[in-house]
Scaffold this motif. Structure first.
Motif, PDB file in Angstrom:
ATOM      1  N   SER A 222       0.812  -1.223   0.000  1.00  0.00           N
ATOM      2  CA  SER A 222       0.000   0.000   0.000  1.00  0.00           C
ATOM      3  C   SER A 222       0.842   1.267   0.000  1.00  0.00           C
ATOM      4  O   SER A 222       0.309   2.358  -0.222  1.00  0.00           O
ATOM      5  N   MET A 223       2.128   1.153   0.243  1.00  0.00           N
ATOM      6  CA  MET A 223       2.986   2.334   0.322  1.00  0.00           C
ATOM      7  C   MET A 223       3.038   3.146  -0.976  1.00  0.00           C
ATOM      8  O   MET A 223       2.979   4.374  -0.944  1.00  0.00           O
ATOM      9  N   PRO A 224       3.152   2.503  -2.165  1.00  0.00           N
ATOM     10  CA  PRO A 224       3.210   3.319  -3.394  1.00  0.00           C
ATOM     11  C   PRO A 224       1.971   4.173  -3.614  1.00  0.00           C
ATOM     12  O   PRO A 224       2.067   5.267  -4.186  1.00  0.00           O
ATOM     13  N   SER A 225       0.815   3.695  -3.191  1.00  0.00           N
ATOM     14  CA  SER A 225      -0.415   4.463  -3.390  1.00  0.00           C
ATOM     15  C   SER A 225      -0.643   5.500  -2.298  1.00  0.00           C
ATOM     16  O   SER A 225      -1.594   6.277  -2.369  1.00  0.00           O
ATOM     17  N   LEU A 226       0.244   5.531  -1.281  1.00  0.00           N
ATOM     18  CA  LEU A 226       0.055   6.462  -0.178  1.00  0.00           C
ATOM     19  C   LEU A 226       0.220   7.903  -0.649  1.00  0.00           C
ATOM     20  O   LEU A 226      -0.562   8.785  -0.305  1.00  0.00           O
ATOM     21  N   ILE A 227       1.243   8.154  -1.476  1.00  0.00           N
ATOM     22  CA  ILE A 227       1.492   9.502  -1.982  1.00  0.00           C
ATOM     23  C   ILE A 227       0.487   9.867  -3.069  1.00  0.00           C
ATOM     24  O   ILE A 227       0.102  11.031  -3.227  1.00  0.00           O
ATOM     25  N   ALA A 228       0.028   8.867  -3.837  1.00  0.00           N
ATOM     26  CA  ALA A 228      -0.917   9.153  -4.924  1.00  0.00           C
ATOM     27  C   ALA A 228      -2.254   9.670  -4.395  1.00  0.00           C
ATOM     28  O   ALA A 228      -2.901  10.499  -5.038  1.00  0.00           O
ATOM     29  N   VAL A 229      -2.701   9.179  -3.248  1.00  0.00           N
ATOM     30  CA  VAL A 229      -3.936   9.540  -2.544  1.00  0.00           C
ATOM     31  C   VAL A 229      -5.201   9.446  -3.395  1.00  0.00           C
ATOM     32  O   VAL A 229      -6.281   9.797  -2.934  1.00  0.00           O
ATOM     33  N   GLY A 230      -5.112   8.996  -4.634  1.00  0.00           N
ATOM     34  CA  GLY A 230      -6.305   8.733  -5.430  1.00  0.00           C
ATOM     35  C   GLY A 230      -6.864   9.931  -6.169  1.00  0.00           C
ATOM     36  O   GLY A 230      -7.849  10.528  -5.753  1.00  0.00           O
ATOM     37  N   MET A 231      -6.213  10.288  -7.295  1.00  0.00           N
ATOM     38  CA  MET A 231      -6.700  11.423  -8.077  1.00  0.00           C
ATOM     39  C   MET A 231      -8.090  11.154  -8.640  1.00  0.00           C
ATOM     40  O   MET A 231      -8.916  12.069  -8.749  1.00  0.00           O
ATOM     41  N   ASP A 232      -8.367   9.893  -9.019  1.00  0.00           N
ATOM     42  CA  ASP A 232      -9.676   9.571  -9.579  1.00  0.00           C
ATOM     43  C   ASP A 232     -10.791   9.771  -8.559  1.00  0.00           C
ATOM     44  O   ASP A 232     -11.952   9.948  -8.935  1.00  0.00           O
ATOM     45  N   GLN A 233     -10.455   9.782  -7.281  1.00  0.00           N
ATOM     46  CA  GLN A 233     -11.440  10.080  -6.247  1.00  0.00           C
ATOM     47  C   GLN A 233     -11.556  11.583  -6.012  1.00  0.00           C
ATOM     48  O   GLN A 233     -12.664  12.118  -5.860  1.00  0.00           O
ATOM     49  N   ILE A 234     -10.427  12.277  -5.995  1.00  0.00           N
ATOM     50  CA  ILE A 234     -10.405  13.686  -5.616  1.00  0.00           C
ATOM     51  C   ILE A 234     -10.820  14.600  -6.758  1.00  0.00           C
ATOM     52  O   ILE A 234     -11.587  15.561  -6.559  1.00  0.00           O
ATOM     53  N   TYR A 235     -10.347  14.316  -7.966  1.00  0.00           N
ATOM     54  CA  TYR A 235     -10.554  15.247  -9.081  1.00  0.00           C
ATOM     55  C   TYR A 235     -12.033  15.520  -9.382  1.00  0.00           C
ATOM     56  O   TYR A 235     -12.405  16.675  -9.618  1.00  0.00           O
ATOM     57  N   PRO A 236     -12.925  14.505  -9.396  1.00  0.00           N
ATOM     58  CA  PRO A 236     -14.346  14.811  -9.674  1.00  0.00           C
ATOM     59  C   PRO A 236     -15.014  15.677  -8.607  1.00  0.00           C
ATOM     60  O   PRO A 236     -16.034  16.306  -8.892  1.00  0.00           O
TER      61      PRO A 236
END
Length: 297
Positions: A222-236
């Motif tokens: 899960s560490m690599p996705s920690l910095i990404a924080v989920g653009m597909d969730q935040i951007y909309p």
């Protein structure tokens, strides 16, 4: 060597598509990393663009960039603190359910949101939280309160992101832990009951230690996705009203790279994010091996 290949030929055939996809979509695109050190523009190629050294890393002196970094770290920390232990806790609770029908119902209901795209989730949130006819604000006004502009509030944006992430993914993430629980020897529970251990004692001394290696592996992955924080969730869900807290590294890269055409700085930010993720993975793997002897390598 040939005998070994012949012995495991079908296993190699099964993993061959994954290896090809990994090579095509992970290793070949790494050639584009050099854009971080070049003056690349539309109409030129990566190979004939001039080298500019570290000029594309000038964003490190930009105050807006550090604001984006703080937003990213805040959301990453909140999602980790609430999102990582939640599926473990849910898996332990589901495992304690003795009624098989109710257990399957809980699993199915908790898994279902995972199959919704983030666009659908964003539409659901907008329908529930909007000022104009939203069910949540309607409920608040019925109780005598004042409407809250959830979608444009800097105070409510982070809780909204964390809560929607939990609702969507917590059930799906329990699958690995429930599978790990099934590998625990039932005789350990029988021996614990003979010794007078209750449910909580069994969870503490048998179930949780039994799934701890799986927890360690999931933590590392899960560490690599920690910095990404989920653009597909935040951007909309991002808009000018909540942008001061909603703008994260991925949205910053999207805006500077694709929308404004600053490909070099955007690639440099992406390279820096990848380097941080690599450090997190290596550090977490080393810490995990020291604590419980389990790691990816």
């Amino acid at each position: 060597m040939l005998a070994r290949v012949a012995k495991y030929r079908w296993q190699y055939v099964m993993i061959a598509p994954a290896v090809v996809l990994l090579f095509l979509f992970s290793y070949i695109p790494m050639a584009g990393v050099q854009v971080a050190f070049k003056d690349f523009h539309i109409g030129s190629t990566i190979w004939n663009s001039p080298w500019v050294g570290l000029d594309n890393f000038e964003f490190l002196h930009d105050e807006q960039f550090w604001t984006v970094v703080r937003n990213t770290l805040w959301i990453a920390a909140l999602k980790f603190v609430f999102g990582f232990p939640a599926p473990i806790f849910l898996a332990l609770l589901i495992n304690e359910v003795r009624h098989s029908g109710f257990k399957r119902l809980v699993q199915s209901v908790s898994y279902l949101p995972h199959f919704f795209s983030w666009i659908v989730v964003a539409y659901i949130l907008q329908s529930l939280l909007t000022l104009d006819g939203g069910l949540v604000n309607q409920f608040i006004t019925d109780l005598g309160g004042e409407q809250i502009f959830f979608l444009g509030s800097t105070e409510w944006f982070r809780p909204m992101i964390v809560a929607s992430g939990l609702w969507k993914e917590v059930g799906w993430n329990t699958i690995l832990y429930l599978a790990a629980i099934t590998t625990i020897d039932p005789q350990l529970y029988e021996a614990a009951r003979v010794e007078g251990a209750g449910r909580l004692a069994q969870i503490r001394h048998i179930t949780f230690p039994g799934i701890l290696p799986t927890v360690s592996i999931v933590l590392i992955l899960s560490m690599p996705s920690l910095i990404a924080v989920g653009m597909d969730q935040i951007y909309p869900l991002m808009n000018p009203a909540n942008q001061p807290v909603a703008d994260v590294l991925d949205t910053y890269i999207l805006r500077n790279g694709l929308q404004q055409g600053y490909f070099g700085p955007a690639t440099a930010i992406g390279l820096l994010s990848s380097a941080i993720s690599l450090i997190l993975v290596l550090g977490t793997n080393r810490l995990s091996r020291r604590l419980n002897g389990e790691g990816l390598w």
